[in-house]
Scaffold this active site. Sequence first.
Site, PDB file in Angstrom:
ATOM      1  N   SER A   6      21.051  30.708 -27.845  1.00 58.22           N
ATOM      2  CA  SER A   6      21.463  31.512 -27.609  1.00 58.22           C
ATOM      3  C   SER A   6      23.056  31.134 -28.316  1.00 58.22           C
ATOM      4  O   SER A   6      23.253  29.981 -28.245  1.00 58.22           O
ATOM      5  CB  SER A   6      21.454  31.760 -26.241  1.00 58.22           C
ATOM      6  OG  SER A   6      22.811  32.668 -25.739  1.00 58.22           O
ATOM      7  N   HIS A  30      19.096  35.085 -29.990  1.00 56.59           N
ATOM      8  CA  HIS A  30      19.501  35.530 -29.291  1.00 56.59           C
ATOM      9  C   HIS A  30      21.122  35.407 -28.982  1.00 56.59           C
ATOM     10  O   HIS A  30      21.651  35.028 -29.681  1.00 56.59           O
ATOM     11  CB  HIS A  30      19.375  34.571 -27.572  1.00 56.59           C
ATOM     12  CG  HIS A  30      19.083  35.102 -26.497  1.00 56.59           C
ATOM     13  ND1 HIS A  30      18.106  36.025 -26.200  1.00 56.59           N
ATOM     14  CD2 HIS A  30      20.716  35.359 -25.707  1.00 56.59           C
ATOM     15  CE1 HIS A  30      18.847  36.423 -24.866  1.00 56.59           C
ATOM     16  NE2 HIS A  30      20.281  36.210 -24.543  1.00 56.59           N
ATOM     17  N   ASP A  32      23.875  37.235 -27.346  1.00 57.25           N
ATOM     18  CA  ASP A  32      24.720  37.612 -26.339  1.00 57.25           C
ATOM     19  C   ASP A  32      26.018  39.130 -26.041  1.00 57.25           C
ATOM     20  O   ASP A  32      27.139  38.316 -26.801  1.00 57.25           O
ATOM     21  CB  ASP A  32      25.063  36.670 -25.477  1.00 57.25           C
ATOM     22  CG  ASP A  32      24.265  35.924 -24.701  1.00 57.25           C
ATOM     23  OD1 ASP A  32      22.795  36.527 -23.781  1.00 57.25           O
ATOM     24  OD2 ASP A  32      23.679  34.201 -24.515  1.00 57.25           O
ATOM     25  N   MET A  34      28.602  40.973 -24.093  1.00 56.50           N
ATOM     26  CA  MET A  34      29.686  41.337 -23.261  1.00 56.50           C
ATOM     27  C   MET A  34      30.630  41.664 -22.745  1.00 56.50           C
ATOM     28  O   MET A  34      31.563  41.735 -24.448  1.00 56.50           O
ATOM     29  CB  MET A  34      29.292  39.837 -22.177  1.00 56.50           C
ATOM     30  CG  MET A  34      28.551  39.175 -22.677  1.00 56.50           C
ATOM     31  SD  MET A  34      28.757  37.213 -21.876  1.00 56.50           S
ATOM     32  CE  MET A  34      27.425  36.384 -22.562  1.00 56.50           C
ATOM     33  N   HIS A  63      20.529  40.710 -26.225  1.00 53.86           N
ATOM     34  CA  HIS A  63      21.068  41.205 -24.700  1.00 53.86           C
ATOM     35  C   HIS A  63      22.005  41.527 -24.742  1.00 53.86           C
ATOM     36  O   HIS A  63      23.512  41.234 -24.115  1.00 53.86           O
ATOM     37  CB  HIS A  63      20.537  39.647 -25.000  1.00 53.86           C
ATOM     38  CG  HIS A  63      20.824  39.947 -22.938  1.00 53.86           C
ATOM     39  ND1 HIS A  63      20.934  38.308 -21.564  1.00 53.86           N
ATOM     40  CD2 HIS A  63      20.617  40.345 -22.039  1.00 53.86           C
ATOM     41  CE1 HIS A  63      21.218  38.126 -21.032  1.00 53.86           C
ATOM     42  NE2 HIS A  63      20.947  40.269 -20.247  1.00 53.86           N
ATOM     43  N   MET A  65      24.548  42.764 -22.522  1.00 52.13           N
ATOM     44  CA  MET A  65      25.193  42.505 -20.826  1.00 52.13           C
ATOM     45  C   MET A  65      26.386  43.990 -21.012  1.00 52.13           C
ATOM     46  O   MET A  65      27.827  43.334 -21.089  1.00 52.13           O
ATOM     47  CB  MET A  65      25.270  41.441 -20.284  1.00 52.13           C
ATOM     48  CG  MET A  65      24.480  39.984 -20.478  1.00 52.13           C
ATOM     49  SD  MET A  65      24.585  38.439 -20.234  1.00 52.13           S
ATOM     50  CE  MET A  65      24.226  38.801 -22.196  1.00 52.13           C
ATOM     51  N   MET A 134      16.647  36.616 -15.325  1.00 51.23           N
ATOM     52  CA  MET A 134      17.799  36.198 -15.451  1.00 51.23           C
ATOM     53  C   MET A 134      17.566  34.851 -14.828  1.00 51.23           C
ATOM     54  O   MET A 134      17.189  35.202 -13.393  1.00 51.23           O
ATOM     55  CB  MET A 134      19.182  36.848 -15.054  1.00 51.23           C
ATOM     56  CG  MET A 134      19.692  37.700 -16.080  1.00 51.23           C
ATOM     57  SD  MET A 134      20.067  37.352 -17.741  1.00 51.23           S
ATOM     58  CE  MET A 134      20.919  35.808 -17.538  1.00 51.23           C
ATOM     59  N   ASP A 172      16.570  33.566 -19.540  1.00 59.00           N
ATOM     60  CA  ASP A 172      17.415  33.263 -19.922  1.00 59.00           C
ATOM     61  C   ASP A 172      18.512  32.172 -18.291  1.00 59.00           C
ATOM     62  O   ASP A 172      18.837  33.632 -17.946  1.00 59.00           O
ATOM     63  CB  ASP A 172      18.421  34.151 -20.391  1.00 59.00           C
ATOM     64  CG  ASP A 172      19.175  34.618 -20.750  1.00 59.00           C
ATOM     65  OD1 ASP A 172      20.146  33.025 -21.525  1.00 59.00           O
ATOM     66  OD2 ASP A 172      20.204  35.337 -21.757  1.00 59.00           O
TER      67      ASP A 172
HETATM   68  C1  DX5 Z   1      24.215  34.494 -19.901  1.00 52.54           C
HETATM   69  C2  DX5 Z   1      22.932  34.323 -21.863  1.00 52.54           C
HETATM   70  C3  DX5 Z   1      22.643  32.887 -21.600  1.00 52.54           C
HETATM   71  C4  DX5 Z   1      23.049  32.350 -22.160  1.00 52.54           C
HETATM   72  C5  DX5 Z   1      22.810  30.627 -21.775  1.00 52.54           C
HETATM   73  O1  DX5 Z   1      24.931  35.310 -19.794  1.00 52.54           O
HETATM   74  O2  DX5 Z   1      22.440  35.961 -20.700  1.00 52.54           O
HETATM   75  O3  DX5 Z   1      22.162  34.042 -23.058  1.00 52.54           O
HETATM   76  O4  DX5 Z   1      23.754  31.771 -23.473  1.00 52.54           O
HETATM   77  O5  DX5 Z   1      23.227  29.816 -21.539  1.00 52.54           O
HETATM   78  P1  DX5 Z   1      22.449  28.642 -21.375  1.00 52.54           P
HETATM   79  O6  DX5 Z   1      21.743  28.301 -21.693  1.00 52.54           O
HETATM   80  O7  DX5 Z   1      23.925  27.651 -21.670  1.00 52.54           O
HETATM   81  O8  DX5 Z   1      22.396  28.507 -19.322  1.00 52.54           O
HETATM   82 ZN    ZN Z   2      21.300  36.178 -23.078  1.00 56.76          ZN
END
Ligand code: DX5
Ligand code: ZN
Length: 221
Positions: A6, A30, A32, A34, A63, A65, A134, A172
């Site tokens: 990620s 990956h 993320d 947000m 992903h 969010m 998650m 994740d």
């Molecule tokens: C959190 C993200 C993850 C994040 C995971 O909301 O969706 O993808 O990068 O991070 P680690 O592996 O550090 O828990």
């Molecule tokens: Zn993620």
Amino acid sequence: MKIAPSILSADFAHLADEAARVGECADLLHVDVMDGHFVPNITVGPPVVASLHASTRLPLDVHLMIADPDAYVGNFAEAGASIITVHAEATPHVHRTLQAVRATGARAGVAICPATPATHLEHILDLVDLILVMTVNPGFGGQEFIGGMLRKISQVKAMVDQSGRAIDIEVDGGISDATTPLVVKAGANVLVAGNFVFGGGDPRANVERLRESALSALPSC
Ligand code: DX5
Ligand code: ZN
């Protein structure tokens, strides 16, 4: 097994270089996304996905969010996302949202937060290529793995097996060489890791450590 580093824990000023550090050994990258509404953090949008798409050979595992994902799935597909995962909690009509993802030609994923039960997925299995369980509350990297999610991963694995469909089960949050054997034994086959890969040491070696840890947890025959 697929390993998906990620970029949330990577250096955002040098994303192409960071992607290149895992380009030879990872299976997916990956990303993320947000929005400060669905989760209390803000990251990147379609332009960054497009730039990454132009600079890495890795398929982009996006992903989302974000609130109102229906409004944006087309933009992320155009930007080069291979997989677009939407949160079941982020849209009132996740069935329709998944249809919209499939219409773009991208692979469709659905994510569920820790408080959302596996049964939420029962009537959408025919629309998904990937289920993201998650293992932390979404929004931040570096959080502690929630052990209670192992039972949910097993439940999802049983549902997927019963469906007869080839659906990936992704996890994740808090994935490390310590938690990997647990999630793999429970049924996960796509491992997202941010902090473990980019948080220190050589990202490539960290990916290899995760892969070894995953393979060691699988039955040998
Ligand atoms: C959190 C993200 C993850 C994040 C995971 O909301 O969706 O993808 O990068 O991070 P680690 O592996 O550090 O828990
Ligand atoms: Zn993620």
